[in-house]
Design an enzyme around this catalytic site. Structure first.
Site, mmCIF file in Angstrom:
data_model
loop_
_atom_site.group_PDB
_atom_site.id
_atom_site.type_symbol
_atom_site.label_atom_id
_atom_site.label_comp_id
_atom_site.label_asym_id
_atom_site.label_seq_id
_atom_site.Cartn_x
_atom_site.Cartn_y
_atom_site.Cartn_z
ATOM 1 C CD1 TRP A 99 -2.087 -2.162 1.975
ATOM 2 C CD2 TRP A 99 -2.858 -1.456 -0.002
ATOM 3 N NE1 TRP A 99 -3.035 -3.065 1.538
ATOM 4 C CE2 TRP A 99 -3.519 -2.655 0.336
ATOM 5 C CE3 TRP A 99 -3.166 -0.839 -1.215
ATOM 6 C CZ2 TRP A 99 -4.482 -3.245 -0.486
ATOM 7 C CZ3 TRP A 99 -4.127 -1.415 -2.041
ATOM 8 C CH2 TRP A 99 -4.770 -2.608 -1.678
ATOM 9 C CG ASP A 166 -3.366 3.789 4.050
ATOM 10 O OD1 ASP A 166 -4.429 3.585 4.660
ATOM 11 O OD2 ASP A 166 -3.023 3.133 3.041
ATOM 12 C CE LYS A 190 -8.705 -3.677 3.592
ATOM 13 N NZ LYS A 190 -7.758 -2.666 3.163
HETATM 14 C C1 LIG Z 1 -7.090 -2.164 1.889
HETATM 15 C C2 LIG Z 1 -6.089 -1.099 2.019
HETATM 16 C C3 LIG Z 1 -5.952 -0.075 1.067
HETATM 17 C C4 LIG Z 1 -6.801 -0.029 -0.192
HETATM 18 O O1 LIG Z 1 -8.060 0.420 0.079
HETATM 19 P P1 LIG Z 1 -9.150 0.664 -1.087
HETATM 20 O O2 LIG Z 1 -10.268 1.239 -0.284
HETATM 21 O O3 LIG Z 1 -9.446 -0.658 -1.699
HETATM 22 O O4 LIG Z 1 -8.597 1.626 -2.051
HETATM 23 C C5 LIG Z 1 -5.016 0.903 1.290
HETATM 24 N N1 LIG Z 1 -4.240 0.892 2.371
HETATM 25 C C6 LIG Z 1 -4.326 -0.081 3.311
HETATM 26 C C7 LIG Z 1 -3.426 -0.032 4.500
HETATM 27 C C8 LIG Z 1 -5.258 -1.097 3.166
HETATM 28 O O5 LIG Z 1 -5.351 -2.068 4.086
#
Ligand SMILES: *Cc1c(COP(=O)(O)O)cnc(C)c1O
Length: 353
Positions: A99, A166, A190
């Site tokens: 990511w 993030d 998540k």
């Molecule tokens: C799942 C995830 C993403 C991607 O998220 P999307 O909503 O599918 O764009 C980005 N960063 C982390 C840490 C993730 O776990």
């Protein structure tokens, strides 16, 4: 039978949240469905307002100059939105996995990105430490929890430049001083709700400093001025996220859920460490409380183990293809009992082997 849902994302939500959101699809406001009323109706405007207030409150950011937004396009869209809004000359990124790598790639389309440190040399099984962050950067970006590799940052740098994070896979899971961060984003799917919305928390005073024109949908200032409703918001995802935040508040907030999350991850990792049939992937000091990555020491046991998991109602345990093995995702809504079931299966395998 209700499954033990260890899926990495989209992932488990609290039972009562599922029930309430299912009900809202049929009758939300006086005989009308949540998804067939105007997003400008008072009923929905209240939902959006409440969701934003709850997010700020739970993170302990009330009255500290932050705004919460519920946007679309997933965390992936935030990879470029962050750069568009904040990157004038050069930004620093910590590369802790897939990511972060993607975030770097998007930002590089606009300006220079300095990869401050990376754990790519060991397939991202640890978090780099003791790196130096130059002070002349526009911001520093990191990923708090690496969903795929099962590592989690335990400490964050204290900086004079904006700190962007993030937190897609561990937001609302542990107590942190969230006021250290200037921008936090997290895809809902998540730890907060269904796919379709992304929570963005922004300290307002970091905005308005780049010289480029920013497309309206990507402009945090525009989104703030429109209260997250510049275009039609994903009403179902926002409503369900609001319900999850209410559920969390009812439990006692982040501090209360953090205790549960520690219990679950302690139990999980002690089994991985003590059971000779399994080994962990992530470096011990950097292990995630949300995603435990591990594998069998003897691949011949694969079929037995997977059959036993299936019989026990365990779902979503497959590791990501870039790591292999298994990954037990233990998000907020996963009950301790599900981890107990998994650990029992692992010890049963040891007794049988
Ligand atoms: C799942 C995830 C993403 C991607 O998220 P999307 O909503 O599918 O764009 C980005 N960063 C982390 C840490 C993730 O776990």
């Amino acid at each position: 039978m209700k499954k033990h849902n260890f899926s990495a994302g989209p992932s488990i939500l609290p039972e009562e949240v599922l029930e309430k959101s299912a009900q809202a699809l049929l009758d939300f406001d006086d005989g009308l469905s949540l998804i067939e009323i105007s997003h400008r109706s008072k009923a929905f405007v209240d939902v959006m307002e409440n969701a934003r207030i709850l997010a700020i409150e739970l993170l302990g950011l009330k009255g500290k100059g932050y705004k919460a937004l519920f946007l679309q396009g997933g965390a992936n869209t935030q990879f470029l939105a962050v750069a568009l809004n904040l990157l004038e000359n050069r930004a620093g990124y910590l590369n802790t996995g897939t990511w972060s790598d993607k975030a770097i790639k998007e930002a590089r389309m606009f300006q220079e990105v300095l990869e401050v440190a990376s754990s790519k040399d060991a397939n991202f099984n640890y978090i780099p430490k003791k790196y130096v962050i130059p002070s002349n950067l526009d911001y520093f970006h990191c990923t708090s929890n690496n969903t795929i590799f099962g590592t989690q940052m335990k400490e964050f740098p204290k900086l004079d430049i904006p700190l962007v994070c993030d937190m897609s896979s561990d937001i609302f899971s542990r107590s942190l001083d969230f006021s250290k961060f200037d921008l936090i984003y997290a895809g809902a799917q998540k730890n907060m709700g269904p796919a379709g919305t992304t929570l963005v928390i922004i300290k307002e005073d970091i905005l308005g400093k780049v010289s480029r024109q920013i497309p309206s949908m990507m402009d945090y200032k525009v989104q703030i001025s429109k209260d997250s409703m510049f275009n039609t918001p994903p009403v179902f995802a926002v409503y369900t996220s609001m319900l999850t935040l209410e559920w969390l508040k009812g439990l006692g907030g982040i501090e209360a859920i953090e205790k549960e999350n520690f219990k679950k991850s302690r139990l999980m990792y002690s089994e991985i460490d003590l059971n000779p049939l399994f080994k962990g992937f992530a470096a011990n000091a950097d292990r995630s409380t949300m995603n435990a990555t591990f594998s069998l020491t003897d691949d011949k046991l694969k079929i037995d183990f997977e059959d036993m998991c299936k019989d026990a109602g365990i779902n979503g345990l497959n590791g990501h293809r870039s790591v292999g093995g298994y990954r037990a995702s233990m998000y907020n809504a996963l009950p301790l009992g599900s981890v107990e079931t998994l650990v029992e299966v692992m010890s049963e395998l040891e007794r049988k082997a």
